[in-house]
Design a protein around this motif. Structure first.
Motif, PDB file in Angstrom:
ATOM      1  N   ARG A 183     -43.114  56.236 -75.863  1.00 15.61           N
ATOM      2  CA  ARG A 183     -43.989  55.147 -76.288  1.00 15.61           C
ATOM      3  C   ARG A 183     -45.233  55.070 -75.416  1.00 15.61           C
ATOM      4  N   PHE A 184     -45.076  55.355 -74.154  1.00 11.57           N
ATOM      5  CA  PHE A 184     -46.245  55.399 -73.276  1.00 11.57           C
ATOM      6  C   PHE A 184     -47.145  56.581 -73.655  1.00 11.57           C
ATOM      7  N   ARG A 185     -46.536  57.705 -74.044  1.00 15.85           N
ATOM      8  CA  ARG A 185     -47.342  58.859 -74.441  1.00 15.85           C
ATOM      9  C   ARG A 185     -48.172  58.539 -75.678  1.00 15.85           C
ATOM     10  N   VAL A 186     -47.588  57.807 -76.634  1.00 16.16           N
ATOM     11  CA  VAL A 186     -48.336  57.415 -77.835  1.00 16.16           C
ATOM     12  C   VAL A 186     -49.538  56.568 -77.451  1.00 16.16           C
ATOM     13  N   LEU A 187     -49.332  55.594 -76.567  1.00 14.23           N
ATOM     14  CA  LEU A 187     -50.439  54.735 -76.135  1.00 14.23           C
ATOM     15  C   LEU A 187     -51.512  55.528 -75.402  1.00 14.23           C
ATOM     16  N   ASP A 188     -51.088  56.466 -74.582  1.00 13.11           N
ATOM     17  CA  ASP A 188     -52.063  57.281 -73.862  1.00 13.11           C
ATOM     18  C   ASP A 188     -52.884  58.130 -74.833  1.00 13.11           C
ATOM     19  N   GLY A 189     -52.251  58.569 -75.929  1.00 13.29           N
ATOM     20  CA  GLY A 189     -52.995  59.314 -76.947  1.00 13.29           C
ATOM     21  C   GLY A 189     -54.029  58.443 -77.633  1.00 13.29           C
ATOM     22  N   ILE A 190     -53.659  57.195 -77.909  1.00 13.82           N
ATOM     23  CA  ILE A 190     -54.615  56.262 -78.511  1.00 13.82           C
ATOM     24  C   ILE A 190     -55.779  56.020 -77.563  1.00 13.82           C
ATOM     25  N   LEU A 191     -55.466  55.843 -76.288  1.00 16.81           N
ATOM     26  CA  LEU A 191     -56.525  55.625 -75.298  1.00 16.81           C
ATOM     27  C   LEU A 191     -57.452  56.835 -75.188  1.00 16.81           C
ATOM     28  N   ALA A 192     -56.894  58.025 -75.347  1.00 17.37           N
ATOM     29  CA  ALA A 192     -57.735  59.226 -75.302  1.00 17.37           C
ATOM     30  C   ALA A 192     -58.756  59.201 -76.440  1.00 17.37           C
ATOM     31  N   ASP A 193     -58.317  58.753 -77.625  1.00 22.79           N
ATOM     32  CA  ASP A 193     -59.258  58.599 -78.741  1.00 22.79           C
ATOM     33  C   ASP A 193     -60.322  57.556 -78.406  1.00 22.79           C
ATOM     34  N   MET A 194     -59.882  56.452 -77.830  1.00 20.49           N
ATOM     35  CA  MET A 194     -60.819  55.394 -77.449  1.00 20.49           C
ATOM     36  C   MET A 194     -61.825  55.887 -76.421  1.00 20.49           C
ATOM     37  N   LEU A 199     -67.257  56.601 -75.169  1.00 17.02           N
ATOM     38  CA  LEU A 199     -68.257  57.458 -74.526  1.00 17.02           C
ATOM     39  C   LEU A 199     -69.499  57.601 -75.398  1.00 17.02           C
ATOM     40  N   SER A 200     -69.317  57.552 -76.712  1.00 10.30           N
ATOM     41  CA  SER A 200     -70.459  57.696 -77.628  1.00 10.30           C
ATOM     42  C   SER A 200     -71.407  56.503 -77.569  1.00 10.30           C
ATOM     43  N   LEU A 201     -70.994  55.416 -76.931  1.00 10.67           N
ATOM     44  CA  LEU A 201     -71.856  54.238 -76.816  1.00 10.67           C
ATOM     45  C   LEU A 201     -72.885  54.380 -75.700  1.00 10.67           C
ATOM     46  N   ARG A 202     -72.663  55.358 -74.829  1.00 13.84           N
ATOM     47  CA  ARG A 202     -73.603  55.527 -73.712  1.00 13.84           C
ATOM     48  C   ARG A 202     -74.990  55.883 -74.243  1.00 13.84           C
ATOM     49  N   GLY A 203     -75.979  55.252 -73.649  1.00 13.95           N
ATOM     50  CA  GLY A 203     -77.359  55.524 -74.015  1.00 13.95           C
ATOM     51  C   GLY A 203     -77.915  54.578 -75.059  1.00 13.95           C
ATOM     52  N   LEU A 204     -77.070  53.731 -75.661  1.00  9.96           N
ATOM     53  CA  LEU A 204     -77.570  52.794 -76.662  1.00  9.96           C
ATOM     54  C   LEU A 204     -78.388  51.667 -76.036  1.00  9.96           C
ATOM     55  N   LEU A 210     -73.449  50.003 -68.832  1.00  6.16           N
ATOM     56  CA  LEU A 210     -72.627  49.266 -67.877  1.00  6.16           C
ATOM     57  C   LEU A 210     -71.209  49.079 -68.425  1.00  6.16           C
ATOM     58  N   PHE A 211     -71.116  48.815 -69.713  1.00  2.00           N
ATOM     59  CA  PHE A 211     -69.805  48.636 -70.333  1.00  2.00           C
ATOM     60  C   PHE A 211     -68.996  49.931 -70.288  1.00  2.00           C
ATOM     61  N   VAL A 212     -69.646  51.043 -70.610  1.00  2.00           N
ATOM     62  CA  VAL A 212     -68.944  52.339 -70.585  1.00  2.00           C
ATOM     63  C   VAL A 212     -68.415  52.619 -69.181  1.00  2.00           C
ATOM     64  N   ASP A 213     -69.248  52.390 -68.172  1.00  2.00           N
ATOM     65  CA  ASP A 213     -68.806  52.611 -66.788  1.00  2.00           C
ATOM     66  C   ASP A 213     -67.627  51.703 -66.431  1.00  2.00           C
ATOM     67  N   ALA A 214     -67.710  50.443 -66.844  1.00  2.00           N
ATOM     68  CA  ALA A 214     -66.631  49.496 -66.540  1.00  2.00           C
ATOM     69  C   ALA A 214     -65.344  49.900 -67.248  1.00  2.00           C
ATOM     70  N   TYR A 215     -65.468  50.395 -68.467  1.00  2.00           N
ATOM     71  CA  TYR A 215     -64.286  50.821 -69.223  1.00  2.00           C
ATOM     72  C   TYR A 215     -63.568  51.965 -68.506  1.00  2.00           C
ATOM     73  N   PHE A 216     -64.310  52.987 -68.117  1.00  3.29           N
ATOM     74  CA  PHE A 216     -63.666  54.126 -67.463  1.00  3.29           C
ATOM     75  C   PHE A 216     -63.133  53.761 -66.087  1.00  3.29           C
ATOM     76  N   ASN A 217     -63.745  52.798 -65.445  1.00  5.52           N
ATOM     77  CA  ASN A 217     -63.205  52.309 -64.178  1.00  5.52           C
ATOM     78  C   ASN A 217     -61.862  51.614 -64.420  1.00  5.52           C
ATOM     79  N   ALA A 231     -63.723  61.320 -65.466  1.00  8.02           N
ATOM     80  CA  ALA A 231     -64.894  60.467 -65.418  1.00  8.02           C
ATOM     81  C   ALA A 231     -65.855  60.868 -66.528  1.00  8.02           C
ATOM     82  N   PRO A 232     -66.537  59.902 -67.119  1.00 13.06           N
ATOM     83  CA  PRO A 232     -67.499  60.243 -68.179  1.00 13.06           C
ATOM     84  C   PRO A 232     -68.657  61.036 -67.607  1.00 13.06           C
ATOM     85  N   PRO A 233     -69.244  61.935 -68.375  1.00 14.27           N
ATOM     86  CA  PRO A 233     -70.373  62.718 -67.872  1.00 14.27           C
ATOM     87  C   PRO A 233     -71.570  61.835 -67.602  1.00 14.27           C
TER      88      PRO A 233
END
Length: 235
Positions: A183-194, A199-204, A210-217, A231-233
């Motif tokens: 069940r933890f693996r399923v959640l981690d897979g969902i988080l990988a999609d997220m 990450l696609s929100l960066r640069g908007l 700031l939100f993208v950085d906070a999310y990955f933190n 870490a995000p590029p």
């Protein structure tokens, strides 16, 4: 020695809190719509596991707490007592005996639970024998005192009681871990999609960055040395 599941539950809770802050929610909600769907999937699964304060969260957090406390106390006491006994043996030219206790605190903490119990029991036996080798005993001059050795035996016994719990109880804990891991693996897979979608929100905008950085933190588990999330590029 922090429980693996408890660390993940805290991470899930941190991510959830960050996402649902009103200012942040406005930045990601339906951008794109699939992100909103995956966040809903994540929150459903995390809620089921008790990540947001349910009873199971407390159960998972406490699964190894008693053993961890007893283990830490035993390791913390074994290291200085072992070094004191080592010095006693060296001063009496018992070099082979001294070498047995030439252990760092890191080496003590890396011992498997049954090995730690065996080693600690042997340390108590050796220290007790050192107290009877001479009359009057010389071991106390090196810090190997009757009181210290007696207190150490209490820690050895406490740890032995914890890891010697009834087989059925320990088997139940293992079964619980086995059942939860998928069940933890399923959640981690969902988080990988997220991760990819957020990450696609960066640069908007600066706020999005700031939100993208906070999310990955928030996605980090146990600090940089145990970070399992890339870490995000850089933009």
């Amino acid at each position: 020695m922090i429980d693996e599941f408890a660390r993940k539950l805290r991470m899930y809770s941190g991510v959830h809190t960050l996402l649902r802050e009103p200012a942040n929610e406005a930045l990601w909600l339906d951008q794109p719509p699939y992100l909103t769907q995956r966040v809903a999937d994540f929150e459903t699964g995390a809620t089921d596991l008790g990540a947001f304060g349910n009873a199971q969260s407390g159960t998972l957090t406490g699964i190894t707490q008693q053993q961890n406390l007893a283990e830490t106390a035993l390791e913390a006491a074994a290291h200085p007592l072992g070094r004191a006994l080592r010095l006693y043996y060296r001063q009496h030219e018992q070099l082979a005996e001294a070498a047995v206790w030439d252990l760092t605190i890191t080496e003590w903490t890396q011992l498997a639970e049954n090995v730690l119990l065996s080693k600690a029991t042997a340390l108590h036996t050796a220290a007790q024998e050192a107290l009877t080798e001479t009359t009057p005993p010389l071991a106390p001059h090196f810090g190997v005192t009757t009181a210290r050795v007696g207190a150490f035996l209490d820690l050895v016994d406490d740890y032995g009681d914890v890891i010697g719990a009834p087989v059925a109880a320990r088997s139940g804990r293992k079964a619980k871990t086995t059942a939860l891991r998928p069940r933890f693996r399923v959640l981690d897979g969902i988080l990988a999609d997220m991760d990819d979608l957020i990450l696609s929100l960066r640069g908007l905008s600066a706020a999005h960055d700031l939100f993208v950085d906070a999310y990955f933190n928030a996605r980090r588990i146990g600090g940089p040395s145990e970070d399992t999330t890339p870490a995000p590029p850089n933009p």
